[in-house]
Design a protein around this motif. Structure first.
Motif, short mmCIF file in Angstrom:
data_model
loop_
_atom_site.label_atom_id
_atom_site.label_comp_id
_atom_site.label_asym_id
_atom_site.label_seq_id
_atom_site.Cartn_x
_atom_site.Cartn_y
_atom_site.Cartn_z
N ALA A 1 89.13 48.15 78.81
CA ALA A 1 90.54 48.12 78.47
C ALA A 1 90.79 48.92 77.20
O ALA A 1 90.07 48.80 76.22
CB ALA A 1 90.99 46.67 78.27
N ASP A 2 91.84 49.76 77.23
CA ASP A 2 92.28 50.48 76.05
C ASP A 2 93.04 49.49 75.18
O ASP A 2 94.01 48.89 75.62
CB ASP A 2 93.19 51.63 76.48
N PRO A 3 92.60 49.27 73.92
CA PRO A 3 93.22 48.25 73.09
C PRO A 3 94.70 48.51 72.80
O PRO A 3 95.41 47.62 72.40
CB PRO A 3 92.39 48.25 71.81
N ASP A 4 95.18 49.74 73.00
CA ASP A 4 96.58 50.06 72.75
C ASP A 4 97.43 50.02 74.01
O ASP A 4 98.61 50.28 73.97
CB ASP A 4 96.69 51.45 72.10
N ASP A 5 96.85 49.70 75.14
CA ASP A 5 97.53 49.71 76.42
C ASP A 5 98.03 48.29 76.75
O ASP A 5 97.24 47.40 77.01
CB ASP A 5 96.58 50.22 77.49
N SER A 6 99.34 48.12 76.76
CA SER A 6 99.93 46.80 77.01
C SER A 6 99.52 46.23 78.36
O SER A 6 99.20 45.05 78.46
CB SER A 6 101.45 46.87 76.92
N ALA A 7 99.54 47.04 79.40
CA ALA A 7 99.17 46.57 80.73
C ALA A 7 97.71 46.10 80.75
O ALA A 7 97.39 45.09 81.37
CB ALA A 7 99.40 47.65 81.77
N ALA A 8 96.84 46.83 80.07
CA ALA A 8 95.42 46.45 80.01
C ALA A 8 95.26 45.13 79.25
O ALA A 8 94.44 44.29 79.63
CB ALA A 8 94.61 47.55 79.35
N LYS A 9 96.03 44.94 78.19
CA LYS A 9 95.97 43.68 77.43
C LYS A 9 96.42 42.51 78.30
O LYS A 9 95.81 41.44 78.27
CB LYS A 9 96.84 43.77 76.17
N VAL A 10 97.48 42.71 79.07
CA VAL A 10 97.95 41.66 79.96
C VAL A 10 96.87 41.29 80.96
O VAL A 10 96.57 40.11 81.17
CB VAL A 10 99.27 42.07 80.66
N GLU A 11 96.24 42.29 81.57
CA GLU A 11 95.18 42.02 82.56
C GLU A 11 94.00 41.30 81.92
O GLU A 11 93.43 40.39 82.53
CB GLU A 11 94.73 43.32 83.23
N LEU A 12 93.62 41.70 80.72
CA LEU A 12 92.50 41.06 80.03
C LEU A 12 92.83 39.60 79.71
O LEU A 12 92.01 38.71 79.93
CB LEU A 12 92.17 41.84 78.75
N ALA A 13 94.05 39.34 79.25
CA ALA A 13 94.47 37.96 78.96
C ALA A 13 94.52 37.13 80.24
O ALA A 13 94.13 35.96 80.24
CB ALA A 13 95.81 37.96 78.24
N LEU A 14 94.98 37.73 81.33
CA LEU A 14 95.01 37.02 82.61
C LEU A 14 93.61 36.69 83.08
O LEU A 14 93.36 35.59 83.60
CB LEU A 14 95.76 37.85 83.66
N ASP A 15 92.67 37.62 82.91
CA ASP A 15 91.27 37.34 83.26
C ASP A 15 90.75 36.16 82.45
O ASP A 15 90.08 35.28 82.99
CB ASP A 15 90.38 38.57 82.98
#
Length: 126
Positions: free
Chosen positions: A3-17
């Motif tokens: 996940a790119d730490p600046d990518d909002s969509a990636a942060k959402v996916e990581l939090a969902l995981d």
């Protein structure tokens, strides 16, 4: 995929995981936010994560509490948690660490955490 730490969509996916892998049957919204804040402290993203978790059936809201609907998924400490030596700061409590614990999800890697915070974040310890 990392996940790119600046990518909002990636942060959402990581939090969902992370929420999908909690070893808790129930938690308060504050406890869920505590875990989400290891990924993002942005209030808009936090709300997006909670709403998306409910839409995807990861969490169910009832009377100010959240019930997890993980279906047998949890963090496998033997294969999903890796330790790295270095100079780190715990993402949960901010303590300095010489050994960081990182959780590997499909959406990316989350950490570092200290040895007790990794258990709290995953729900193994309250």
């Amino acid at each position: 995929m990392t996940a790119d730490p600046d990518d909002s969509a990636a942060k959402v996916e990581l939090a969902l995981d992370l929420l999908a892998h909690l070893e808790l049957d129930e938690l308060s919204i504050a406890e869920a936010v505590d875990r989400i804040e290891t990924v993002t402290t942005n209030p808009t993203l936090t709300r997006t994560v909670l709403d998306e978790a409910e839409k995807r059936g990861i969490l169910e809201r009832e009377d100010g509490r959240l019930r997890t609907r993980r279906g047998g998924t949890f963090v496998r400490f033997e294969s999903q948690v890796v330790t790295k030596e270095g100079d780190f700061e715990c993402r949960r409590c901010g303590c300095g660490l010489s050994t960081g614990h990182f959780i590997k999800f499909e959406s990316g890697e989350l950490g570092p955490f200290g040895s007790s915070c990794i258990r709290k974040v995953t729900g193994r310890e309250s």
